[in-house]
Design a protein around this motif. Structure first.
Motif, PDB file in Angstrom:
ATOM      1  N   HIS A 135       0.785  -1.219   0.000  1.00  0.00           N
ATOM      2  CA  HIS A 135       0.000   0.000   0.000  1.00  0.00           C
ATOM      3  C   HIS A 135       0.812   1.261   0.000  1.00  0.00           C
ATOM      4  O   HIS A 135       1.917   1.274   0.503  1.00  0.00           O
ATOM      5  CB  HIS A 135      -0.961  -0.018   1.165  1.00  0.00           C
ATOM      6  CG  HIS A 135      -2.105  -0.878   0.822  1.00  0.00           C
ATOM      7  ND1 HIS A 135      -3.043  -0.472  -0.072  1.00  0.00           N
ATOM      8  CD2 HIS A 135      -2.391  -2.128   1.150  1.00  0.00           C
ATOM      9  CE1 HIS A 135      -3.879  -1.461  -0.242  1.00  0.00           C
ATOM     10  NE2 HIS A 135      -3.513  -2.484   0.483  1.00  0.00           N
ATOM     11  N   LYS A 136       0.199   2.292  -0.516  1.00  0.00           N
ATOM     12  CA  LYS A 136       0.861   3.584  -0.550  1.00  0.00           C
ATOM     13  C   LYS A 136       1.151   3.946   0.897  1.00  0.00           C
ATOM     14  O   LYS A 136       0.289   3.925   1.756  1.00  0.00           O
ATOM     15  CB  LYS A 136      -0.043   4.625  -1.198  1.00  0.00           C
ATOM     16  CG  LYS A 136       0.733   5.784  -1.705  1.00  0.00           C
ATOM     17  CD  LYS A 136      -0.133   6.705  -2.561  1.00  0.00           C
ATOM     18  CE  LYS A 136       0.575   8.015  -2.698  1.00  0.00           C
ATOM     19  NZ  LYS A 136       0.115   9.042  -1.817  1.00  0.00           N
ATOM     20  N   HIS A 137       2.401   4.230   1.152  1.00  0.00           N
ATOM     21  CA  HIS A 137       2.857   4.548   2.489  1.00  0.00           C
ATOM     22  C   HIS A 137       2.753   6.052   2.654  1.00  0.00           C
ATOM     23  O   HIS A 137       2.352   6.752   1.724  1.00  0.00           O
ATOM     24  CB  HIS A 137       4.298   4.122   2.571  1.00  0.00           C
ATOM     25  CG  HIS A 137       4.940   4.225   1.243  1.00  0.00           C
ATOM     26  ND1 HIS A 137       5.313   5.417   0.713  1.00  0.00           N
ATOM     27  CD2 HIS A 137       5.156   3.287   0.270  1.00  0.00           C
ATOM     28  CE1 HIS A 137       5.772   5.215  -0.522  1.00  0.00           C
ATOM     29  NE2 HIS A 137       5.683   3.952  -0.803  1.00  0.00           N
ATOM     30  N   TYR A 138       3.209   6.518   3.783  1.00  0.00           N
ATOM     31  CA  TYR A 138       3.225   7.950   4.014  1.00  0.00           C
ATOM     32  C   TYR A 138       4.032   8.648   2.927  1.00  0.00           C
ATOM     33  O   TYR A 138       5.154   8.288   2.629  1.00  0.00           O
ATOM     34  CB  TYR A 138       3.823   8.242   5.386  1.00  0.00           C
ATOM     35  CG  TYR A 138       4.291   9.664   5.499  1.00  0.00           C
ATOM     36  CD1 TYR A 138       3.357  10.694   5.513  1.00  0.00           C
ATOM     37  CD2 TYR A 138       5.625   9.981   5.522  1.00  0.00           C
ATOM     38  CE1 TYR A 138       3.768  12.006   5.558  1.00  0.00           C
ATOM     39  CE2 TYR A 138       6.043  11.290   5.575  1.00  0.00           C
ATOM     40  CZ  TYR A 138       5.107  12.297   5.592  1.00  0.00           C
ATOM     41  OH  TYR A 138       5.512  13.589   5.633  1.00  0.00           O
ATOM     42  N   ALA A 139       3.474   9.658   2.324  1.00  0.00           N
ATOM     43  CA  ALA A 139       4.213  10.465   1.357  1.00  0.00           C
ATOM     44  C   ALA A 139       3.919  11.922   1.662  1.00  0.00           C
ATOM     45  O   ALA A 139       2.762  12.326   1.697  1.00  0.00           O
ATOM     46  CB  ALA A 139       3.769  10.123  -0.049  1.00  0.00           C
ATOM     47  N   PRO A 140       4.961  12.720   1.918  1.00  0.00           N
ATOM     48  CA  PRO A 140       4.721  14.129   2.237  1.00  0.00           C
ATOM     49  C   PRO A 140       4.182  14.868   1.015  1.00  0.00           C
ATOM     50  O   PRO A 140       4.342  14.400  -0.110  1.00  0.00           O
ATOM     51  CB  PRO A 140       6.094  14.657   2.635  1.00  0.00           C
ATOM     52  CG  PRO A 140       7.074  13.703   2.056  1.00  0.00           C
ATOM     53  CD  PRO A 140       6.388  12.384   1.895  1.00  0.00           C
ATOM     54  N   ARG A 193      11.180   3.834   6.792  1.00  0.00           N
ATOM     55  CA  ARG A 193      10.128   4.858   6.709  1.00  0.00           C
ATOM     56  C   ARG A 193      10.576   6.045   5.832  1.00  0.00           C
ATOM     57  O   ARG A 193       9.803   6.574   5.045  1.00  0.00           O
ATOM     58  CB  ARG A 193       9.733   5.385   8.098  1.00  0.00           C
ATOM     59  CG  ARG A 193       9.377   4.338   9.156  1.00  0.00           C
ATOM     60  CD  ARG A 193       8.292   3.368   8.749  1.00  0.00           C
ATOM     61  NE  ARG A 193       7.917   2.475   9.845  1.00  0.00           N
ATOM     62  CZ  ARG A 193       8.497   1.290  10.109  1.00  0.00           C
ATOM     63  NH1 ARG A 193       9.492   0.836   9.367  1.00  0.00           N
ATOM     64  NH2 ARG A 193       8.074   0.546  11.129  1.00  0.00           N
ATOM     65  N   LEU A 194      11.849   6.463   5.991  1.00  0.00           N
ATOM     66  CA  LEU A 194      12.335   7.623   5.222  1.00  0.00           C
ATOM     67  C   LEU A 194      12.400   7.307   3.731  1.00  0.00           C
ATOM     68  O   LEU A 194      11.980   8.105   2.896  1.00  0.00           O
ATOM     69  CB  LEU A 194      13.733   8.042   5.698  1.00  0.00           C
ATOM     70  CG  LEU A 194      13.816   8.982   6.893  1.00  0.00           C
ATOM     71  CD1 LEU A 194      15.282   9.289   7.196  1.00  0.00           C
ATOM     72  CD2 LEU A 194      13.045  10.272   6.653  1.00  0.00           C
ATOM     73  N   ARG A 195      12.929   6.119   3.412  1.00  0.00           N
ATOM     74  CA  ARG A 195      13.061   5.759   1.994  1.00  0.00           C
ATOM     75  C   ARG A 195      11.695   5.652   1.346  1.00  0.00           C
ATOM     76  O   ARG A 195      11.477   6.103   0.218  1.00  0.00           O
ATOM     77  CB  ARG A 195      13.802   4.427   1.862  1.00  0.00           C
ATOM     78  CG  ARG A 195      15.295   4.544   2.171  1.00  0.00           C
ATOM     79  CD  ARG A 195      15.900   3.167   2.373  1.00  0.00           C
ATOM     80  NE  ARG A 195      17.348   3.207   2.496  1.00  0.00           N
ATOM     81  CZ  ARG A 195      18.075   2.159   2.874  1.00  0.00           C
ATOM     82  NH1 ARG A 195      17.499   1.010   3.179  1.00  0.00           N
ATOM     83  NH2 ARG A 195      19.389   2.258   2.970  1.00  0.00           N
ATOM     84  N   LEU A 254      17.212   0.778  11.174  1.00  0.00           N
ATOM     85  CA  LEU A 254      16.672   0.079  10.003  1.00  0.00           C
ATOM     86  C   LEU A 254      15.208   0.475   9.785  1.00  0.00           C
ATOM     87  O   LEU A 254      14.773   0.711   8.661  1.00  0.00           O
ATOM     88  CB  LEU A 254      16.799  -1.436  10.201  1.00  0.00           C
ATOM     89  CG  LEU A 254      16.467  -2.294   8.993  1.00  0.00           C
ATOM     90  CD1 LEU A 254      17.441  -2.073   7.853  1.00  0.00           C
ATOM     91  CD2 LEU A 254      16.444  -3.782   9.376  1.00  0.00           C
ATOM     92  N   ALA A 255      14.469   0.561  10.888  1.00  0.00           N
ATOM     93  CA  ALA A 255      13.055   0.968  10.798  1.00  0.00           C
ATOM     94  C   ALA A 255      12.957   2.424  10.343  1.00  0.00           C
ATOM     95  O   ALA A 255      12.128   2.777   9.505  1.00  0.00           O
ATOM     96  CB  ALA A 255      12.366   0.793  12.148  1.00  0.00           C
TER      97      ALA A 255
END
Ligand code: TXA
Ligand code: MG
Length: 385
Positions: free
Chosen positions: A271-276, A373-375, A368-369
């Motif tokens: 699923h589409k993850h967080y994207a600013p 999330r950042l990538r 790693l977590a």
């Protein structure tokens, strides 16, 4: 929505309790309503049972309760009540094929919810529960389809948080709880984040202050051999390696690049993850080189008239000049970086920058977590230098 009678009951309970009048007034005032959602402050160390009872009552009646866990705030409903779980998807605007983690307060419940629990999973429960580790197991018939979106597996965890555990015990049922954010937003690490996203869409928020860990639980698939980490999170890979003779990292867990996901293998993970709102780039490599590249990028974008944000670390933050510069914390303290991450991403959204340039941080422990999330947030726009 919360019945008025419940609030009257709580006020009565407080008034009848054996405490000073002043203290009673403070206790009652701690509850407020935001757009119809009741927000109750609750003591993180010694949760007040009258408040837990109100929330548990809502769970038993099929309502929705946002509550703190050690990782992020969750939005809970009775995992065995089809209609109640439906409300979670609706409140969060969650895609209907993304399965939900079921939370339990005792191991006995695992054997009601799952079947064929392997020995390796039992070893992990002994070592890491309660704690930020979610086990994917074969599901039992007790679990309604909606909770696991029709899969043959179920994700279960026992949270390490007094409010969460008290709520689970008092409700007397397993609680299905995704993170308490709107789908596509960073997970909430404070009750304020939950209110920003979900006020008016859920019954109640239990506010026990900021969460301890700040990134979600590690999700590990125990139905595959060897077990496979689907999402890195609060339980580091290094710790899992100590218990399991073999453990793999799913391509998505590494998040080094965009991967095409076969739904049958890794449900819900596509699923589409967080994207600013802003464009985002992650610059990874040796710190000195990273600083040089970040500075160059910031200058170029500023020259184009863009509003530039930089997500730095304590070691580098003074090297930058841009419209918005924020530090995640020291590179020597990945746990602190994890704790600050989602709150800072929310702040960047509010700053209305056009581009976010983020430094990569070390990959050890919770790192790693963080990098996963950042990538993902950058949509894999990664510069390796
Ligand atoms: O720390 C956490 O895990 C938080 C707190 C509230 O417990 N919860 C959380 O839930 O992060 P959510 O819904 O935001 O993320 C659950 C993840 C999703 O990536 C979902 O696809 C995966 O777990 N998941 C759930 N059930 C699964 C299953 N049966 N098989 C594979 N993945 C599953
Ligand atoms: Mg989530």
């Amino acid at each position: 929505m919360v019945e008025a009678s419940l609030i009257v009951k709580m006020v009565e309970q407080v008034m009848q309790s054996n405490i000073e009048l002043n203290e009673k007034i403070v206790k009652i005032e701690l509850g407020k309503k935001v757009k119809g959602t009741l927000v109750l402050k609750i003591n993180a160390r010694k949760p007040e049972m009258d408040k837990i009872r109100i929330a548990a009552d809502i769970i038993r009646k099929g309502g929705t309760v946002a509550f703190p866990t050690e990782t992020v705030y969750g939005l809970g409903a009775d995992a065995l009540n089809v209609e109640a779980v439906g409300k979670l998807f609706e409140a969060k605007k969650r895609p209907p094929d993304n399965p939900i983690i079921v939370h339990v307060a005792n191991k006995k419940d695992v054997y009601r919810l799952a079947r064929d629990v392997p020995k390796a999973a039992e070893n992990l429960m002994t070592k890491f529960w309660p704690g930020p580790l979610t086990l994917v197991l074969k599901r039992s018939r007790l679990v309604p389809d909606i909770t696991v979106v029709g899969l043959d597996t179920i994700a279960i965890r026992m949270p390490k948080n007094k409010v969460a555990l008290a709520l689970l015990k008092e409700s007397g049922t397993p609680i299905a709880a995704p993170s308490a954010n709107l789908a596509g937003k960073p997970s909430p690490t404070t009750a304020q984040h939950v209110i920003e996203d979900l006020a008016g869409r859920i019954d109640i928020v239990l506010d026990a202050g900021p969460t301890k860990i700040g990134v979600e639980s590690t999700v590990i698939n125990m139905t595959s051999s060897p077990p496979e980490i689907l999402r890195p999170g609060g339980t580091p890979y290094e710790g899992l390696r100590e218990v399991l003779s073999k453990v793999e990292l799913h391509l998505l867990a590494k998040a080094e690049k965009k991967v095409h996901i076969n739904k049958a293998i890794s449900p819900g993970m596509r699923h589409k993850h967080y994207a600013p709102e802003a464009e985002m780039v992650v610059v990874e490599g040796e710190l000195e080189k990273v600083i040089g590249i970040v500075r160059g990028l910031a200058e170029t974008h500023a020259a184009e008239g863009k509003r530039v944000g930089i997500l730095a670390t304590d070691e580098s933050v003074s090297s930058y000049q841009a419209d918005v510069v924020k530090s995640l914390g020291s590179r020597e303290n990945p746990a602190m970086i994890a704790k600050n991450l989602f709150g800072l991403l929310r702040e960047f959204d509010k700053e209305k920058v056009d581009i976010i340039i983020a430094e990569g941080t070390p990959l050890e422990g919770l790192g790693l977590a963080v990098m996963n999330r950042l990538r993902k947030a950058s949509n894999f726009n990664i510069l390796r230098v």
